[in-house]
Motif scaffolding. Sequence first.
Motif, PDB file in Angstrom:
ATOM      1  N   THR A  87       0.838  -1.202   0.000  1.00  0.00           N
ATOM      2  CA  THR A  87       0.000   0.000   0.000  1.00  0.00           C
ATOM      3  C   THR A  87       0.871   1.248   0.000  1.00  0.00           C
ATOM      4  O   THR A  87       0.605   2.202  -0.703  1.00  0.00           O
ATOM      5  CB  THR A  87      -0.883   0.031   1.262  1.00  0.00           C
ATOM      6  OG1 THR A  87      -0.056  -0.272   2.394  1.00  0.00           O
ATOM      7  CG2 THR A  87      -2.001  -0.984   1.168  1.00  0.00           C
ATOM      8  N   THR A 211      -2.022  -7.343   9.541  1.00  0.00           N
ATOM      9  CA  THR A 211      -1.812  -5.974   9.052  1.00  0.00           C
ATOM     10  C   THR A 211      -0.901  -5.991   7.816  1.00  0.00           C
ATOM     11  O   THR A 211      -1.125  -5.247   6.863  1.00  0.00           O
ATOM     12  CB  THR A 211      -1.227  -5.091  10.174  1.00  0.00           C
ATOM     13  OG1 THR A 211      -2.072  -5.227  11.328  1.00  0.00           O
ATOM     14  CG2 THR A 211      -1.169  -3.643   9.775  1.00  0.00           C
ATOM     15  N   ASN A 215      -1.818  -4.785   4.015  1.00  0.00           N
ATOM     16  CA  ASN A 215      -0.976  -3.814   3.311  1.00  0.00           C
ATOM     17  C   ASN A 215      -0.224  -4.442   2.138  1.00  0.00           C
ATOM     18  O   ASN A 215       0.702  -3.854   1.595  1.00  0.00           O
ATOM     19  CB  ASN A 215      -0.010  -3.147   4.283  1.00  0.00           C
ATOM     20  CG  ASN A 215      -0.716  -2.124   5.156  1.00  0.00           C
ATOM     21  OD1 ASN A 215      -1.011  -1.028   4.705  1.00  0.00           O
ATOM     22  ND2 ASN A 215      -1.037  -2.506   6.385  1.00  0.00           N
ATOM     23  N   LYS A 284      -2.513   0.951   5.929  1.00  0.00           N
ATOM     24  CA  LYS A 284      -3.888   0.447   6.021  1.00  0.00           C
ATOM     25  C   LYS A 284      -3.979  -0.296   7.347  1.00  0.00           C
ATOM     26  O   LYS A 284      -3.210  -1.217   7.600  1.00  0.00           O
ATOM     27  CB  LYS A 284      -4.184  -0.484   4.841  1.00  0.00           C
ATOM     28  CG  LYS A 284      -5.622  -0.888   4.808  1.00  0.00           C
ATOM     29  CD  LYS A 284      -5.987  -1.658   3.548  1.00  0.00           C
ATOM     30  CE  LYS A 284      -7.458  -2.016   3.655  1.00  0.00           C
ATOM     31  NZ  LYS A 284      -7.844  -3.052   2.752  1.00  0.00           N
ATOM     32  N   LYS A 285      -4.914   0.107   8.170  1.00  0.00           N
ATOM     33  CA  LYS A 285      -4.930  -0.445   9.528  1.00  0.00           C
ATOM     34  C   LYS A 285      -6.004  -1.523   9.660  1.00  0.00           C
ATOM     35  O   LYS A 285      -7.082  -1.417   9.082  1.00  0.00           O
ATOM     36  CB  LYS A 285      -5.135   0.679  10.528  1.00  0.00           C
ATOM     37  CG  LYS A 285      -4.026   1.747  10.431  1.00  0.00           C
ATOM     38  CD  LYS A 285      -4.271   2.867  11.381  1.00  0.00           C
ATOM     39  CE  LYS A 285      -3.612   4.185  11.040  1.00  0.00           C
ATOM     40  NZ  LYS A 285      -2.287   4.243  10.520  1.00  0.00           N
ATOM     41  N   TRP A 359      -8.909   7.835  11.441  1.00  0.00           N
ATOM     42  CA  TRP A 359      -9.000   6.469  11.990  1.00  0.00           C
ATOM     43  C   TRP A 359      -8.721   6.470  13.494  1.00  0.00           C
ATOM     44  O   TRP A 359      -9.418   5.812  14.269  1.00  0.00           O
ATOM     45  CB  TRP A 359      -7.993   5.583  11.234  1.00  0.00           C
ATOM     46  CG  TRP A 359      -8.034   4.136  11.601  1.00  0.00           C
ATOM     47  CD1 TRP A 359      -8.821   3.173  11.032  1.00  0.00           C
ATOM     48  CD2 TRP A 359      -7.242   3.463  12.601  1.00  0.00           C
ATOM     49  NE1 TRP A 359      -8.563   1.953  11.617  1.00  0.00           N
ATOM     50  CE2 TRP A 359      -7.605   2.102  12.581  1.00  0.00           C
ATOM     51  CE3 TRP A 359      -6.261   3.893  13.507  1.00  0.00           C
ATOM     52  CZ2 TRP A 359      -7.021   1.153  13.427  1.00  0.00           C
ATOM     53  CZ3 TRP A 359      -5.683   2.960  14.357  1.00  0.00           C
ATOM     54  CH2 TRP A 359      -6.060   1.606  14.314  1.00  0.00           C
TER      55      TRP A 359
END
Lengths: 496, 98, 75
Positions: A87, A211, A215, A284-285, A359
């Motif tokens: 990402t 995670t 990603n 990206k979480k 977020w």
Amino acid sequence: MAKKKRGLKEEYNLLTRDLDWDPTFVTREEMYPYTDFEGIKIHNWNNLEDPFRVTVESYVRIQGEKERKFHAIRENIDLLQGQLDMTDARWLEAMKIFSSVALNGEYNAHRLFQFIARHVPSPAIRFAAITQSVDELRHVQNEVLLFNNYNKYYQGFHDWKNYAHRHWLTSVVKSFFEDAQSAGPFEALVAIAFGFEVAFTNLLFVTMGATAVANRDQSYGAVSFTTQSDESRHMTLGMMALRAMIEEDPDNIPIVQKFLDKWFWKAYRAFTVVGYILDYIAPKKVMSWKEAYEMYIEDQVLNGLFKDLEVYGIRKPKYWEQTVQEKEHNSHIAALVLYRLPHVLYFHPFAPTEEDKKWLAEKYPESWENIWSKKWEAFEDPNFDRLYPGLPMVCQTCQYPMFFDEPGQPGFNTAFRTSEHEGEVYHFCSDGCKDIFDDEPDKIKQAWLPPHEIFKGTCGPAEDLANYWGMEPEDGGDYYESVDHQNFEKWKKVRA
Amino acid sequence: MTQVNERNRYVGLDLTNCPESEAILEAIEQDNENVKITRFPGYVKVEAINRLVINKESVEEFLGDDWETEDLQLAVTSYYGFMADWDDEHIVLQWDNV
Amino acid sequence: MIFLYVYVHGNPPPLCLPANPGDKWADFKEVIRNMYKVNPDQVEMTHFDEPFQPQDDKTLAELGIRQKSLLKIKA
């Protein structure tokens, strides 16, 4: 007529447990000199069994299969240019931290399991610990191999050994393992098998692995799940040994409780940086530190495992309430403090983007708006002196910079605790770290604290510190001003 | 139906995404009550209250292939609860004091 | 040489600073001024948790500062 195949239990008993022998050239006490060192009493060492019932044959077959799967993925990453699929290259800041902290950690875990295998006189534990020491070497080697691929394209992977041995931040994990390695065999077992494997490695390999997948970093996705698959066996060793110690003799209860208190706290503190990775670094979480803590520590360990142990008179580890309180705050404190240290880190800290902030506000409704977003506003003010002006004071026990807040008073209200020993004062970040010192002052007083050693000149001339740590000029600095960021943007366009 | 409370607690497994994991999941759903499944990137969490059994026969049925209980090691990435029994036919994960 | 720690409230982590016990406060306070951009003459200070009101011409040792002393400053 063909013989009937032996069942798992029979196979295990014959090929593992019953291969144990009684020494004849030396006494049992000479062979296992540390058995009584900690006061743990075990009446029948053969009562212990490894529920996984691992034999050499099954171990080799299963591990061989795991390796085959893993290397297939690894080779594909090279072939399909996986380094461009992420990402954002910001994710790799997590991998830089991981490489310097975990590789050294895994290697020391290997040594620790060797020590346990040698000194705990139970055939089941010894065999399990032998295989686990081999597992840990497999982890180190696979991780080095993967980071080799990142290193072709990105900064911060070229000198993980020096970062691991010499950088001020990695002293945290080094001191964790050195404490465990210089303990008795049962404490060592609780340190690694409970503190790490049962409780906290889930956050490192499962949550961080998910995670990585989110990603599109196939490298760490692959490495984390293959690593953590071994940890399942390690958890079993921890649970088995824990229960055996508790059930064998009531005199063991207070000793085991003390081990649990110490190593829960030490592992908890050591894993602070994982919160920074989940909440901040991951572009990206998947899950916040708070959510991961609730799932893996509160539900599974504190309200799961400890409910089972309370009938034996074991209570939850001391200061667990504080860890639950701090889940709202500590990732933010770590991120803010690291943001001020771009000049002395081998990875790139940064301020959260607007997307990150959105977020964080959603995941931390209690603390974000009232406390931490305001701190970020102040730090991002153009008049703010971003660079931290010197070397930080660190906690004598956990060796983190002293940045943890007074319990119940979040918002940069730094906690201080002190103890006097032999006329000298020692400083701690928390009651948990102070208690560990107070229990063994002659051990913890020997801690090698980076700021003191730097000023004493142990690390060479101050102007040459970066070199001593193994850093190149491009390793540090803000992520959004880094060569890594520029290159990733450029390559992404080429690939598109 | 058993409810989660002070004493009744989930035990569970985290399984890496792979064909064997899907068969194991289906076997668990079939052979246990109150099964909860949560999916994450790369893995799936499967939980049941107090006790969770994996039967070799059921896994083989869903997988359509031979499967040994020790092969769980290739799929399981983490778990919680005690491994109460593990033989050729089944694996039992449970809390002992509920 | 001794190490001492200086914490300005709300600014974690505290700094670790090397110092000579024979240094005059007048000199040492300039280090604080440079590092933290505060005026050390106009702040409230504690040594550990005791109120601390140093005189410029006293040495650190005379002021009771010793190895790993902690000065906390409210700016």
